[in-house]
Design an enzyme around this catalytic site. Structure first.
Site, PDB file in Angstrom:
ATOM      1  N   GLY B  46      52.675  48.146  45.900  1.00  0.00           N
ATOM      2  CA  GLY B  46      52.228  49.343  46.604  1.00  0.00           C
ATOM      3  C   GLY B  46      50.738  49.446  46.380  1.00  0.00           C
ATOM      4  O   GLY B  46      50.076  48.428  46.167  1.00  0.00           O
ATOM      5  N   SER B  48      47.989  50.516  43.818  1.00  0.00           N
ATOM      6  CA  SER B  48      47.905  50.866  42.399  1.00  0.00           C
ATOM      7  C   SER B  48      47.141  52.174  42.197  1.00  0.00           C
ATOM      8  O   SER B  48      47.430  52.927  41.270  1.00  0.00           O
ATOM      9  CB  SER B  48      47.260  49.727  41.611  1.00  0.00           C
ATOM     10  OG  SER B  48      45.973  49.441  42.107  1.00  0.00           O
ATOM     11  N   CYS B 125      52.691  43.077  41.359  1.00  0.00           N
ATOM     12  CA  CYS B 125      51.455  43.320  42.118  1.00  0.00           C
ATOM     13  C   CYS B 125      50.777  44.615  41.652  1.00  0.00           C
ATOM     14  O   CYS B 125      50.153  44.621  40.601  1.00  0.00           O
ATOM     15  CB  CYS B 125      51.762  43.318  43.609  1.00  0.00           C
ATOM     16  SG  CYS B 125      50.292  43.123  44.619  1.00  0.00           S
ATOM     17  N   ARG B 153      41.645  43.004  40.854  1.00  0.00           N
ATOM     18  CA  ARG B 153      42.333  43.501  42.054  1.00  0.00           C
ATOM     19  C   ARG B 153      41.870  42.763  43.309  1.00  0.00           C
ATOM     20  O   ARG B 153      40.706  42.361  43.409  1.00  0.00           O
ATOM     21  CB  ARG B 153      42.071  44.994  42.244  1.00  0.00           C
ATOM     22  CG  ARG B 153      42.756  45.855  41.211  1.00  0.00           C
ATOM     23  CD  ARG B 153      42.424  47.310  41.445  1.00  0.00           C
ATOM     24  NE  ARG B 153      43.130  47.857  42.591  1.00  0.00           N
ATOM     25  CZ  ARG B 153      42.643  48.834  43.366  1.00  0.00           C
ATOM     26  NH1 ARG B 153      41.460  49.332  43.150  1.00  0.00           N
ATOM     27  NH2 ARG B 153      43.357  49.305  44.364  1.00  0.00           N
ATOM     28  N   ILE B 181      50.504  39.440  48.508  1.00  0.00           N
ATOM     29  CA  ILE B 181      49.977  40.378  49.497  1.00  0.00           C
ATOM     30  C   ILE B 181      48.783  41.132  48.919  1.00  0.00           C
ATOM     31  O   ILE B 181      48.947  41.951  48.012  1.00  0.00           O
ATOM     32  CB  ILE B 181      51.079  41.380  49.925  1.00  0.00           C
ATOM     33  CG1 ILE B 181      52.334  40.642  50.380  1.00  0.00           C
ATOM     34  CG2 ILE B 181      50.568  42.316  51.020  1.00  0.00           C
ATOM     35  CD1 ILE B 181      52.154  39.730  51.578  1.00  0.00           C
ATOM     36  N   ARG B 182      47.601  40.851  49.427  1.00  0.00           N
ATOM     37  CA  ARG B 182      46.367  41.452  48.869  1.00  0.00           C
ATOM     38  C   ARG B 182      46.453  41.412  47.348  1.00  0.00           C
ATOM     39  O   ARG B 182      46.165  42.392  46.651  1.00  0.00           O
ATOM     40  CB  ARG B 182      46.172  42.894  49.355  1.00  0.00           C
ATOM     41  CG  ARG B 182      46.041  43.026  50.874  1.00  0.00           C
ATOM     42  CD  ARG B 182      45.880  44.481  51.312  1.00  0.00           C
ATOM     43  NE  ARG B 182      44.487  44.909  51.281  1.00  0.00           N
ATOM     44  CZ  ARG B 182      43.987  45.812  50.436  1.00  0.00           C
ATOM     45  NH1 ARG B 182      44.741  46.385  49.536  1.00  0.00           N
ATOM     46  NH2 ARG B 182      42.717  46.137  50.499  1.00  0.00           N
ATOM     47  N   HIS B 217      55.288  38.980  45.126  1.00  0.00           N
ATOM     48  CA  HIS B 217      56.509  39.702  45.461  1.00  0.00           C
ATOM     49  C   HIS B 217      57.629  38.711  45.719  1.00  0.00           C
ATOM     50  O   HIS B 217      57.558  37.934  46.672  1.00  0.00           O
ATOM     51  CB  HIS B 217      56.306  40.541  46.720  1.00  0.00           C
ATOM     52  CG  HIS B 217      55.180  41.507  46.587  1.00  0.00           C
ATOM     53  ND1 HIS B 217      55.311  42.723  45.961  1.00  0.00           N
ATOM     54  CD2 HIS B 217      53.886  41.437  46.977  1.00  0.00           C
ATOM     55  CE1 HIS B 217      54.153  43.361  45.989  1.00  0.00           C
ATOM     56  NE2 HIS B 217      53.276  42.601  46.594  1.00  0.00           N
ATOM     57  N   GLU B 219      60.667  40.200  45.704  1.00  0.00           N
ATOM     58  CA  GLU B 219      61.633  41.168  46.247  1.00  0.00           C
ATOM     59  C   GLU B 219      61.592  41.241  47.772  1.00  0.00           C
ATOM     60  O   GLU B 219      62.543  41.740  48.374  1.00  0.00           O
ATOM     61  CB  GLU B 219      61.411  42.550  45.626  1.00  0.00           C
ATOM     62  CG  GLU B 219      60.175  43.328  46.087  1.00  0.00           C
ATOM     63  CD  GLU B 219      58.883  42.885  45.421  1.00  0.00           C
ATOM     64  OE1 GLU B 219      58.905  41.937  44.628  1.00  0.00           O
ATOM     65  OE2 GLU B 219      57.828  43.497  45.713  1.00  0.00           O
TER      66      GLU B 219
END
Lengths: 291, 235
Positions: B46, B48, B125, B153, B181-182, B217, B219
């Protein structure tokens, strides 16, 4: 099974879930949004209520403003382009924004086609008013769907309508025969395998947010309760009397949407929401743009 | 054992889906009361900055730190000491603690319920960022500092630099499909930190004591192998 092309774009939309994406015009507003807990910011030339008030053609924001916003914040930066304006999309891709919103809030550029989103690497979010429209956008490559609502009005009724229509039409697929499903796909001009995927999963294959007319924490909570996976707020933040406070309150309400005591706390004493507009009297309905 | 997934913001639903596919009871955690019901916690992907604010303001962050620090009792130790009052036995548990094995193996968490037991945590993440001791990059959030590592980050770039990969992970036989992802990068790890997976020579999944973090990720792909690895930390 229908194959989505932009996997990582679909993934990024999942990371935004449960969050609030806020419209910002300047880097200063972007910082306020980030500090209040926005999960992303949306860069645009003017917020929807100003577009309504001032009229004229609304276009993609000046790239230098978007670049300042990218520099100012660490959260994802989205930016809006006009419906069908592939050149604006390519410019934003060259700037490496994180997401593009092909938006009915701006003046449409192409009367025939939306952008071929499968041809670009940047993920897109697109508006929809019903299931057929959502599926057409997904077939074109959209990685995220949002309701259109009626932007710039501070009136949440259209966002509720669009979300309920999409949900209702998905539920209705359940009882359709193979022949009826085929008929639906043909009538809506969408791939039949996409329709059968949605029937089976009972949800869109991409994340579904709400947008258009959200002006209070309670509005956000209402839509989350109805099954939205997150919220876009346009004019609702920076047209309110205390943007930082309103932004934080809407973020809190989106997370704690099912906790009435928390919602009471968040909403109490929060005056100064943006002024609203009666939708029946509008000269332009943005939600009717696109198809 | 109930597993909690921190549900302030992010892809918590995807984690819960994986846990359900493993038939593990899982709940969304948004408050101290929710946290008191679980003995393992996942902090999802998500933003942070967003999740970090909720952790601070709700007090949930502080409570995670407190419970991760509780030393689990050694597995084969006889039940502790005559006094069964909660506070007293907790103290004795802490005094009698043994140093944590880096893999958390050979120890079992206390099970007293009511949020007094030791907690294991897995961060993906954004969750990884929030568990790290140090974070670099602009507008970095305050972190819980529970694993001796430095994270940078958005270290690969913006969304256009997000990518998919198959990872070889120690303890898992087949390569695991994952998405970055990023994503952040783990730029430094302390000497008591165990590296479980690397990508292009850099650590992407690490573990220390009760805490495991991954910059990717799993998941959002079909695999549940990394979650099994995490849940094994309780046994």
């Amino acid at each position: 099974m229908f194959t989505l092309t932009n996997h990582t774009g679909v993934d990024l939309a999942k990371m935004l879930k449960g969050g609030v994406i806020m419209d910002v015009v300047t880097a200063k507003q972007a910082k306020i949004a980030e500090a209040a807990g926005a999960c992303a910011v949306m860069a645009l030339e003017r917020v929807p209520s100003d577009i309504r008030a001032q009229g004229g053609v609304a276009r993609m924001s000046d790239p230098s403003l978007i670049a300042q916003i990218q520099k100012a914040v660490s959260i994802p930066v989205m930016a809006k382009i006009r419906i069908g304006h592939t050149a604006e999309a390519r410019i934003l891709e060259a700037m490496a924004v994180d997401f593009i919103d092909e938006s009915e809030v701006l003046t449409p550029a192409d009367p025939f086609h939306h952008v071929d989103k499968n041809a670009l690497k940047i993920p897109f979010v697109c508006g929809a008013t019903n299931l057929g429209e959502a599926l057409r956008r997904i077939a074109e490559g959209a990685c995220m769907i949002r309701t259109k609502g009626e932007a710039g009005t501070g009136n949440v009724v259209e966002a509720v309508r669009h979300l309920k229509l999409i949900k209702g039409e998905i539920a209705a697929l359940k009882s359709m025969t193979a022949a009826e499903l085929k008929k639906f796909a043909v009538a809506e001009r969408v791939p039949p395998e996409l329709v059968s995927d949605v029937k089976k999963a009972q949800r869109l294959p991409v994340v579904t947010f709400v947008a258009g007319g959200i002006a209070t924490p309670a509005d956000a909570a209402l839509l989350m309760e109805l099954g939205a996976e997150g919220v876009f707020v346009g004019s609702g933040i920076f047209k309110s009397k205390d943007p930082a406070r309103m932004a934080k309150a809407i973020v809190q309400a989106t997370t704690h949407y099912n906790d009435a005591k928390k919602l009471l706390q968040i909403s109490t004493g929060l005056t100064g929401a943006m002024a609203g507009l009666e939708i029946a009297n509008l000269p332009t309905k943005m939600s009717e743009r696109g198809w | 054992m109930i597993v909690g997934v921190l549900a302030f913001q992010g892809d918590f639903a995807e984690h819960i889906q994986v846990l359900h596919s493993l038939r593990v009871p899982a709940i969304e955690v948004r408050s101290l009361e929710d946290l008191s019901k679980v003995s393992a916690l996942i902090i999802p992907g998500g933003e942070s900055t967003v999740i970090g604010k909720f952790l601070q303001e709700s007090g949930v962050g502080k409570e995670i730190v407190r419970r991760v620090a509780l030393r689990p009792l050694p597995r084969l130790r006889p039940a502790p000491l005559p006094s069964r009052e909660r506070g007293a036995s907790l103290d004795s548990a802490q005094k009698n603690s043994i140093p944590l094995h880096p893999e958390g193996g050979g120890v079992a968490p206390e099970r007293r319920g009511g949020g007094t037991e030791s907690l294991i945590v897995y961060g993906t993440c954004a969750g990884a960022i929030l568990l790290a001791k140090k974070v670099t990059g602009k507008n970095a959030p305050k972190t819980l500092g529970l694993i001796d590592a430095t994270l940078e980050r958005n270290a690969y770039g913006t969304q256009i630099d997000s990518f998919e990969a198959e990872l070889k992970i120690s303890g898992i036989q087949k390569p695991v499909p994952v998405a970055f992802i990023r994503a952040p990068k783990i730029t430094h790890v302390g000497k008591n930190v165990e590296v479980l997976a690397k990508f292009r020579g850099e650590p992407v999944l690490i573990r220390q004591g009760n805490v495991m973090i991954g910059t990717f990720h799993a998941e959002v792909r079909v695999s549940s192998e990394v979650h099994k690895l995490f849940l094994a930390m309780t046994r």
